[in-house]
Every structure is written in structure tokens, then in C-alpha cells.
Design a protein around this motif. Structure first.
Motif, PDB file in Angstrom:
ATOM      1  N   VAL A  71      10.432  14.821  13.849  1.00 47.21           N
ATOM      2  CA  VAL A  71       9.278  14.943  14.672  1.00 47.21           C
ATOM      3  C   VAL A  71       9.061  16.597  14.230  1.00 47.21           C
ATOM      4  N   GLY A  72       7.821  16.786  14.085  1.00 47.97           N
ATOM      5  CA  GLY A  72       7.350  18.126  13.621  1.00 47.97           C
ATOM      6  C   GLY A  72       7.069  18.083  12.199  1.00 47.97           C
ATOM      7  N   ASP A  73       7.674  17.163  11.471  1.00 51.25           N
ATOM      8  CA  ASP A  73       7.448  17.334   9.861  1.00 51.25           C
ATOM      9  C   ASP A  73       5.948  17.148   9.591  1.00 51.25           C
ATOM     10  N   ARG A  74       5.203  17.610   8.381  1.00 47.69           N
ATOM     11  CA  ARG A  74       3.969  17.689   8.160  1.00 47.69           C
ATOM     12  C   ARG A  74       3.762  17.069   6.824  1.00 47.69           C
ATOM     13  N   LEU A  75       2.614  16.351   6.436  1.00 49.75           N
ATOM     14  CA  LEU A  75       2.641  15.725   5.290  1.00 49.75           C
ATOM     15  C   LEU A  75       1.042  15.738   4.971  1.00 49.75           C
ATOM     16  N   THR A  76       0.561  15.839   3.883  1.00 48.86           N
ATOM     17  CA  THR A  76      -0.819  15.577   3.497  1.00 48.86           C
ATOM     18  C   THR A  76      -1.011  14.115   2.963  1.00 48.86           C
ATOM     19  N   TYR A  77      -2.142  13.387   3.486  1.00 51.83           N
ATOM     20  CA  TYR A  77      -2.303  12.092   2.912  1.00 51.83           C
ATOM     21  C   TYR A  77      -3.690  12.008   3.071  1.00 51.83           C
ATOM     22  N   SER A  78      -4.449  11.687   1.719  1.00 59.28           N
ATOM     23  CA  SER A  78      -5.781  11.530   1.506  1.00 59.28           C
ATOM     24  C   SER A  78      -6.620  12.723   2.026  1.00 59.28           C
ATOM     25  N   THR A 135       9.529  25.828   6.577  1.00 56.34           N
ATOM     26  CA  THR A 135       9.178  26.264   5.118  1.00 56.34           C
ATOM     27  C   THR A 135       9.927  25.592   4.183  1.00 56.34           C
ATOM     28  N   GLU A 136      10.642  24.496   4.250  1.00 58.22           N
ATOM     29  CA  GLU A 136      11.192  23.368   3.351  1.00 58.22           C
ATOM     30  C   GLU A 136      10.344  22.284   2.976  1.00 58.22           C
ATOM     31  N   THR A 137       9.951  21.982   1.558  1.00 61.17           N
ATOM     32  CA  THR A 137       9.528  20.954   1.159  1.00 61.17           C
ATOM     33  C   THR A 137      10.539  19.875   0.739  1.00 61.17           C
ATOM     34  N   LEU A 138      10.636  18.573   1.383  1.00 59.88           N
ATOM     35  CA  LEU A 138      11.514  17.543   0.829  1.00 59.88           C
ATOM     36  C   LEU A 138      11.035  16.834  -0.452  1.00 59.88           C
ATOM     37  N   ASP A 139      12.081  16.332  -0.754  1.00 56.45           N
ATOM     38  CA  ASP A 139      11.676  15.522  -2.124  1.00 56.45           C
ATOM     39  C   ASP A 139      10.567  14.307  -1.775  1.00 56.45           C
ATOM     40  N   GLU A 165      11.768   3.512   4.404  1.00 58.45           N
ATOM     41  CA  GLU A 165      13.096   3.059   4.399  1.00 58.45           C
ATOM     42  C   GLU A 165      13.994   3.436   5.672  1.00 58.45           C
ATOM     43  N   PRO A 166      14.860   2.692   6.084  1.00 56.80           N
ATOM     44  CA  PRO A 166      15.857   2.871   7.325  1.00 56.80           C
ATOM     45  C   PRO A 166      16.305   4.367   7.318  1.00 56.80           C
ATOM     46  N   ASP A 167      16.608   4.866   6.018  1.00 54.00           N
ATOM     47  CA  ASP A 167      17.157   6.172   6.183  1.00 54.00           C
ATOM     48  C   ASP A 167      16.440   7.276   5.730  1.00 54.00           C
ATOM     49  N   MET A 168      14.912   6.999   5.936  1.00 53.83           N
ATOM     50  CA  MET A 168      14.073   7.916   5.536  1.00 53.83           C
ATOM     51  C   MET A 168      14.357   9.369   6.124  1.00 53.83           C
ATOM     52  N   ASP A 169      14.113  10.440   5.377  1.00 56.39           N
ATOM     53  CA  ASP A 169      14.463  11.727   5.691  1.00 56.39           C
ATOM     54  C   ASP A 169      13.095  12.242   6.443  1.00 56.39           C
ATOM     55  N   ILE A 170      13.037  12.070   7.974  1.00 54.07           N
ATOM     56  CA  ILE A 170      11.905  12.508   8.420  1.00 54.07           C
ATOM     57  C   ILE A 170      12.129  12.937   9.934  1.00 54.07           C
ATOM     58  N   ASN A 205       0.819  -1.116  -0.067  1.00 53.49           N
ATOM     59  CA  ASN A 205       0.054   0.022   0.003  1.00 53.49           C
ATOM     60  C   ASN A 205       0.939   1.301   0.163  1.00 53.49           C
ATOM     61  N   GLU A 206       1.985   1.164  -0.986  1.00 55.91           N
ATOM     62  CA  GLU A 206       2.902   2.328  -1.076  1.00 55.91           C
ATOM     63  C   GLU A 206       2.398   3.481  -1.663  1.00 55.91           C
ATOM     64  N   VAL A 207       2.646   4.558  -1.220  1.00 60.17           N
ATOM     65  CA  VAL A 207       2.581   5.928  -1.819  1.00 60.17           C
ATOM     66  C   VAL A 207       3.836   6.697  -1.752  1.00 60.17           C
ATOM     67  N   SER A 208       3.837   7.764  -2.448  1.00 55.18           N
ATOM     68  CA  SER A 208       5.119   8.672  -2.506  1.00 55.18           C
ATOM     69  C   SER A 208       4.743   9.964  -2.124  1.00 55.18           C
ATOM     70  N   LEU A 209       5.074  10.475  -0.816  1.00 57.90           N
ATOM     71  CA  LEU A 209       4.711  12.022  -0.569  1.00 57.90           C
ATOM     72  C   LEU A 209       5.779  12.805  -0.117  1.00 57.90           C
ATOM     73  N   GLN A 210       5.762  14.094  -0.118  1.00 55.41           N
ATOM     74  CA  GLN A 210       6.480  14.966   0.285  1.00 55.41           C
ATOM     75  C   GLN A 210       6.210  15.373   1.725  1.00 55.41           C
ATOM     76  N   LEU A 211       7.379  15.257   2.462  1.00 60.84           N
ATOM     77  CA  LEU A 211       7.236  15.998   3.862  1.00 60.84           C
ATOM     78  C   LEU A 211       7.511  17.438   3.873  1.00 60.84           C
ATOM     79  N   ARG A 212       7.040  18.228   4.703  1.00 62.79           N
ATOM     80  CA  ARG A 212       7.199  19.550   4.989  1.00 62.79           C
ATOM     81  C   ARG A 212       7.965  19.892   6.091  1.00 62.79           C
ATOM     82  N   ARG A 213       8.943  20.614   6.312  1.00 60.74           N
ATOM     83  CA  ARG A 213       9.934  20.701   7.538  1.00 60.74           C
ATOM     84  C   ARG A 213       9.981  22.352   7.517  1.00 60.74           C
TER      85      ARG A 213
END
Length: 103
Positions: A71-78, A27-31, A64-69, A17-25
Motif C-alpha cells: 500500500v502506497g506504492d506508485r506506478l505509471t500505466y498508460s 525513493t526506491e524503484t523496484l524491478d 503473482e502470489p509473491d508479487m512485491d507490492i 493483457n500482461e504488462v511489465s511495470l516498475q513499482l516505486r516505493r
């Protein structure tokens, strides 16, 4: 323990059930990063203090183990805005984080 095999197993679980989403940290938006997001079930309805009587839904984020995430990051899902509130410290096989619905 065979951490390579466990990491491969976690990738198979994520791929179901994989999705590809951007995290926001800030004012920065990550890949965009591959992840799986699942409701934490009934456990998630009282993640905040009982004194506040908050009924916030918790979600698990698997990456992934090296996921760039962080505490405090935000993302939008559904169409739900989530904020990361906890990241499990053992990231040898995968990143497992918890987020709460904030809007």
C-alpha cells in the motif's frame, strides 16, 4: 481447493493483457514485475469519501502470489500515475490489489 490450478488459471487471465511495470516505493524503484491492470468500472468512480466529492478512477492490479507490492506504492500505466490503496489479504493464487489514479 486446488490452489495450484487456481494460480495457473489466474496466470492465464493475466497473460491476456500482461504488462511489465516498475513499482516505486518512496525513493526506491523496484524491478519490473509482470501484472495486468484493469479499470474497476463504474465502481471505481467514488472510491474516496463522498464528503470530498472525489471522482477518482480505481484500477485492479493482478500479479503473482509473491508479487512485491505494498500500500502506497506508485506506478505509471498508460501515462496515468497510480497509487496502490489496498491489497487483498488472500494471496494463495494471485495478488489482487486496488490502485487509484492520482494524476
Amino acid at each position: 481447493m486446488n490452489w495450484i490450478q487456481i494460480a495457473n488459471d489466474m496466470r492465464k487471465i493475466r497473460a491476456e493483457n500482461e504488462v511489465s511495470l516498475q513499482l516505486r516505493r518512496g525513493t526506491e524503484t523496484l524491478d519490473a514485475q509482470p501484472m495486468r491492470i484493469e479499470y474497476a468500472g463504474s465502481r471505481g468512480f467514488k472510491i474516496q469519501s463522498d464528503a470530498a466529492r472525489s471522482a477518482t478512477q480505481a484500477m485492479f492490479v493482478l500479479g503473482e502470489p509473491d508479487m512485491d507490492i505494498a500500500v502506497g506504492d506508485r506506478l505509471t500505466y498508460s501515462e496515468i500515475l497510480l497509487q496502490v490503496v489496498f491489497i487483498q489479504p488472500n494471496r494463495l493464487a494471485a495478488t489482487i490489489a486496488e490502485a487509484i489514479a492520482v494524476e
